[in-house]
Design an enzyme around this catalytic site. Structure first.
Site, PDB file in Angstrom:
ATOM      1  N   HIS A   1       0.747  -1.311   0.111  1.00 22.20           N
ATOM      2  CA  HIS A   1       0.255  -0.300  -0.056  1.00 22.20           C
ATOM      3  C   HIS A   1       0.542   1.336  -0.195  1.00 22.20           C
ATOM      4  O   HIS A   1       1.971   1.188  -0.966  1.00 22.20           O
ATOM      5  CB  HIS A   1      -0.982   0.030   0.888  1.00 22.20           C
ATOM      6  CG  HIS A   1      -2.433   1.036   1.666  1.00 22.20           C
ATOM      7  ND1 HIS A   1      -1.951   1.400  -0.214  1.00 22.20           N
ATOM      8  CD2 HIS A   1      -2.651   0.952   1.831  1.00 22.20           C
ATOM      9  CE1 HIS A   1      -3.362   2.356   0.210  1.00 22.20           C
ATOM     10  NE2 HIS A   1      -3.509   2.541   2.474  1.00 22.20           N
TER      11      HIS A   1
ATOM     12  N   HIS B   1      -2.356  -2.405  -9.983  1.00 18.79           N
ATOM     13  CA  HIS B   1      -3.488  -1.960  -9.092  1.00 18.79           C
ATOM     14  C   HIS B   1      -4.329  -2.347  -9.202  1.00 18.79           C
ATOM     15  O   HIS B   1      -4.727  -2.839 -10.493  1.00 18.79           O
ATOM     16  CB  HIS B   1      -3.934   0.204  -9.590  1.00 18.79           C
ATOM     17  CG  HIS B   1      -4.316   0.767  -8.240  1.00 18.79           C
ATOM     18  ND1 HIS B   1      -5.036   0.874  -7.880  1.00 18.79           N
ATOM     19  CD2 HIS B   1      -3.041   1.361  -7.426  1.00 18.79           C
ATOM     20  CE1 HIS B   1      -5.816   1.581  -7.159  1.00 18.79           C
ATOM     21  NE2 HIS B   1      -4.306   2.033  -6.512  1.00 18.79           N
TER      22      HIS B   1
ATOM     23  N   ASP C   1       3.145   5.463  -7.017  1.00 18.49           N
ATOM     24  CA  ASP C   1       4.304   5.202  -6.191  1.00 18.49           C
ATOM     25  C   ASP C   1       5.384   5.294  -6.707  1.00 18.49           C
ATOM     26  O   ASP C   1       6.302   5.576  -6.865  1.00 18.49           O
ATOM     27  CB  ASP C   1       4.166   4.175  -5.420  1.00 18.49           C
ATOM     28  CG  ASP C   1       3.078   4.375  -4.665  1.00 18.49           C
ATOM     29  OD1 ASP C   1       3.231   6.104  -3.398  1.00 18.49           O
ATOM     30  OD2 ASP C   1       2.471   3.493  -3.880  1.00 18.49           O
TER      31      ASP C   1
HETATM   32  N1  CMC Z   1       4.779  -6.560 -10.627  1.00 21.28           N
HETATM   33  C1  CMC Z   1       4.479  -8.484 -11.209  1.00 21.28           C
HETATM   34  N2  CMC Z   1       3.683  -8.985 -11.458  1.00 21.28           N
HETATM   35  C2  CMC Z   1       2.990  -8.591 -10.969  1.00 21.28           C
HETATM   36  C3  CMC Z   1       2.745  -6.657  -9.980  1.00 21.28           C
HETATM   37  C4  CMC Z   1       3.482  -6.539 -10.135  1.00 21.28           C
HETATM   38  N3  CMC Z   1       3.953  -4.767  -9.341  1.00 21.28           N
HETATM   39  N4  CMC Z   1       1.509  -6.328  -9.822  1.00 21.28           N
HETATM   40  C5  CMC Z   1       0.410  -7.231 -10.182  1.00 21.28           C
HETATM   41  N5  CMC Z   1       1.407  -8.777 -10.838  1.00 21.28           N
HETATM   42  C6  CMC Z   1       0.571 -10.069 -11.318  1.00 21.28           C
HETATM   43  C7  CMC Z   1       0.835 -10.963 -10.047  1.00 21.28           C
HETATM   44  O1  CMC Z   1       1.856 -11.824 -10.364  1.00 21.28           O
HETATM   45  C8  CMC Z   1      -0.757 -12.058 -10.814  1.00 21.28           C
HETATM   46  O2  CMC Z   1      -0.506 -12.585 -12.117  1.00 21.28           O
HETATM   47  P1  CMC Z   1      -0.964 -13.753 -12.598  1.00 21.28           P
HETATM   48  O3  CMC Z   1      -2.389 -13.650 -12.663  1.00 21.28           O
HETATM   49  O4  CMC Z   1       0.287 -14.884 -13.085  1.00 21.28           O
HETATM   50  O5  CMC Z   1      -0.789 -14.004 -11.174  1.00 21.28           O
HETATM   51  C9  CMC Z   1      -1.182 -10.722 -11.292  1.00 21.28           C
HETATM   52  O6  CMC Z   1      -0.734  -9.633 -12.357  1.00 21.28           O
HETATM   53  C10 CMC Z   1      -2.645  -9.715 -10.430  1.00 21.28           C
HETATM   54  O7  CMC Z   1      -2.165  -9.156  -9.327  1.00 21.28           O
HETATM   55  P2  CMC Z   1      -2.815  -9.553  -8.919  1.00 21.28           P
HETATM   56  O8  CMC Z   1      -1.443  -9.619  -7.119  1.00 21.28           O
HETATM   57  O9  CMC Z   1      -3.405 -10.150  -8.807  1.00 21.28           O
HETATM   58  O10 CMC Z   1      -3.311  -8.134  -8.152  1.00 21.28           O
HETATM   59  P3  CMC Z   1      -4.019  -6.833  -7.174  1.00 21.28           P
HETATM   60  O11 CMC Z   1      -5.354  -6.296  -7.606  1.00 21.28           O
HETATM   61  O12 CMC Z   1      -4.385  -8.482  -5.961  1.00 21.28           O
HETATM   62  O13 CMC Z   1      -2.617  -6.075  -7.243  1.00 21.28           O
HETATM   63  C11 CMC Z   1      -1.489  -4.595  -5.623  1.00 21.28           C
HETATM   64  C12 CMC Z   1      -2.278  -4.578  -6.691  1.00 21.28           C
HETATM   65  C13 CMC Z   1      -1.252  -3.596  -6.400  1.00 21.28           C
HETATM   66  C14 CMC Z   1      -1.445  -5.639  -4.970  1.00 21.28           C
HETATM   67  C15 CMC Z   1      -0.134  -5.616  -7.164  1.00 21.28           C
HETATM   68  O14 CMC Z   1       0.147  -4.968  -8.588  1.00 21.28           O
HETATM   69  C16 CMC Z   1       0.833  -5.682  -6.207  1.00 21.28           C
HETATM   70  O15 CMC Z   1       1.790  -6.046  -5.333  1.00 21.28           O
HETATM   71  N6  CMC Z   1       1.378  -4.053  -7.015  1.00 21.28           N
HETATM   72  C17 CMC Z   1       3.630  -3.877  -5.820  1.00 21.28           C
HETATM   73  C18 CMC Z   1       2.621  -2.815  -5.008  1.00 21.28           C
HETATM   74  C19 CMC Z   1       2.763  -1.765  -5.452  1.00 21.28           C
HETATM   75  O16 CMC Z   1       3.295  -1.158  -6.907  1.00 21.28           O
HETATM   76  N7  CMC Z   1       2.021  -1.299  -4.314  1.00 21.28           N
HETATM   77  C20 CMC Z   1       0.965   0.112  -4.407  1.00 21.28           C
HETATM   78  C21 CMC Z   1      -0.572   0.465  -5.339  1.00 21.28           C
HETATM   79  S1  CMC Z   1      -0.597   2.171  -5.236  1.00 21.28           S
HETATM   80  C22 CMC Z   1      -0.735   3.194  -3.628  1.00 21.28           C
HETATM   81  C23 CMC Z   1      -1.580   2.756  -3.249  1.00 21.28           C
HETATM   82  O17 CMC Z   1      -2.749   3.039  -4.046  1.00 21.28           O
HETATM   83  O18 CMC Z   1      -1.304   2.031  -2.375  1.00 21.28           O
END
Ligand code: CMC
Length: 441
Positions: A268, A307, A363
């Site tokens: 986050h 995101h 971010d």
């Molecule tokens: N790098 C590589 N792969 C990713 C990433 C990433 N940053 N984010 C998602 N994926 C992949 C994930 O491995 C999954 O792949 P598969 O379908 O093969 O298993 C797919 O994309 C879907 O991911 P998810 O975890 O189901 O997506 P989510 O909506 O639950 O997660 C997130 C959203 C923000 C937690 C995630 O994208 C992430 O961990 N990003 C990196 C951390 C980050 O930058 N966070 C800041 C968010 S913006 C500020 C805020 O509002 O807090």
């Protein structure tokens, strides 16, 4: 049977049910009538991480993740970032409308009046270890503040509620700056109420021997834009924490401490810190392709990408990228920017990221700007928490005024063992794996 309803057939019993649809949702409680027998609890929904569950009705922030739209009270984020100030946006979030000149002056006066913190709070902060993480200090100090303002418990008294709102918006920059100064062993710089909200924060962070600190207008403006972009983001993890805690009628200082704790996590608000660490780890533009391969192999995630809601682009990231260039005019270009640009270029063309709709989020660039402005990396989540305070408070007020809301209490699907008799210790069989685990100390 009305047109605006959902007809459900329960194939276990053959019975049909009509469930009304309102605002594109059905009420989860309407499913409870769907039972296989009189003593059946009734149907529930299973939705870990709230992937498809609206926990409230809100009129504060609108997001269309597919179209990359973000609006506060109907105003597009790019217009606010370009033309407004942080305190004006805070007013908008909390009151629902932009203020006129008189309302704005009064709002600013009320907040400025509360920028100082009790000297005993300083002593609380002094008690932290010399290298305490400023976000830990920030969270704990918010909790401590609740003990200084017992009147904050009067959450249904409108006057008291506004007073706590002024106090919180006013004091979070002071707490944040004091946490930073404690960390580097420098005496605290007191608020200068002749400066703007953002200018005063820079003063409390960076003032040294000068009699009056004069913030650089470009950096002050960059902070304004960053603060506006971070002010609210509807039902994200920390806002959900604020509402969750607030639903127990906890005072706003304690609830905000909890929301800040949620923000601290690397998935986050802690992500901008992780982005900087990642860029430093990559080290040079040439190493970017190799790093991307490791992300594709699932070794780790590309921080600052992806995101839960934005699946096209994050409108905040686009505005921030522009601010980065303005800041570098003053501070000099950070070589990490080139690594970030190359990462973004490759990732936006790469099948892995395109297929999963992964774009730079807010971010991705904010950390590079903060670093150029001389904020240390561990201050980044704190820099997120300062402006988010107004969003958390707006959501908290909305929660308290919403007759639909009650104490938040999710259900669970229990899959564990059912009723069994207590066994005296000498009669218990210990599994081999448990023996192995307990013997390795
Ligand atoms: N790098 C590589 N792969 C990713 C990433 C990433 N940053 N984010 C998602 N994926 C992949 C994930 O491995 C999954 O792949 P598969 O379908 O093969 O298993 C797919 O994309 C879907 O991911 P998810 O975890 O189901 O997506 P989510 O909506 O639950 O997660 C997130 C959203 C923000 C937690 C995630 O994208 C992430 O961990 N990003 C990196 C951390 C980050 O930058 N966070 C800041 C968010 S913006 C500020 C805020 O509002 O807090």
């Amino acid at each position: 049977m009305s047109g605006n309803s959902l007809t459900i057939t329960d194939n276990r019993t053959g019975k049909q049910y009509d469930v009304p649809i309102e605002n594109g949702t059905i009420k989860a409680m309407d499913l409870r009538q769907i039972k296989t027998a009189d003593d059946d609890f009734g149907l529930m929904t299973y939705d870990p991480a709230f992937m498809n569950t609206a926990s409230c009705k809100s009129r504060i922030t609108f997001i269309d993740g597919d179209k990359g739209i973000l609006e506060y009270r109907g105003y597009p984020i790019d217009q606010l970032a370009e033309q407004s100030t942080y305190l004006e946006v805070a007013y908008l979030l909390l009151h629902g409308e932009l203020p006129n000149q008189m309302q704005l002056s009064e709002w600013i006066r009320n907040i400025t009046y509360h920028t100082f913190i009790n000297e005993n709070i300083k002593k609380v902060m002094d008690g932290f270890h010399y290298n305490a993480h400023p976000m830990g200090m920030f969270e704990a100090t918010l909790g401590a503040l609740s003990t200084f303002y017992p009147d904050a418990k009067e959450i249904f008294d409108a006057d008291s509620r506004w007073k706590q709102i002024y106090r919180l918006i006013a004091k979070v920059p002071t707490i944040a700056a004091f946490a930073f100064r404690h960390r580097i062993g420098m005496q605290y710089a007191y608020p200068d109420n002749d400066l703007s909200y953002e200018g005063n924060f820079l003063n409390m962070m960076f003032k040294t021997t000068e009699l009056t600190y004069k913030p650089d207008p470009v950096l002050e403006h960059a902070l304004t834009v960053l603060f506006i972009l971070h002010a609210d983001h509807e039902q994200n993890c920390s806002t959900n924490a604020m509402r969750n805690i607030g639903s127990a009628h906890t005072d706003p200082f304690s609830a905000l401490g909890g929301a800040a704790a949620a923000l601290y996590g690397p998935l986050h608000g802690g992500a901008n810190e992780m982005v900087l660490r990642m860029l430093n780890e990559i080290g040079s533009v040439e190493k970017v392709p190799e790093y991307i391969k490791r992300v594709q192999a699932g070794e780790f995630r590309l921080m600052g990408f992806g995101h839960r809601v934005y699946k096209n682009y994050d409108p905040r990231a686009q505005i921030i990228k522009q601010v980065a260039y303005e800041v570098f005019e003053v501070t000099g270009r950070d070589p990490l920017l080139d690594i970030a640009l190359e990462l973004e270029r490759i990732a936006l063309e790469d099948e892995y990221f395109v297929k999963r709709k992964l774009y730079p989020n807010v971010d991705f660039y904010s950390g590079i700007i903060y670093q150029a402005m001389r904020f240390p990396v561990d201050m980044f989540p704190v820099l997120f928490a300062i402006p988010r305070t107004s969003g958390w408070l707006a959501q908290w007020v909305e929660l308290l005024e919403d007759p639909d809301q009650k104490i938040a209490r999710p259900r669970q699907v229990y899959l564990g063992r059912r009723t069994r008799d207590y066994l005296p210790i000498e009669q218990r069989q210990t599994a081999a794996a448990d023996v192995a685990r307990t013997s390795v100390v």
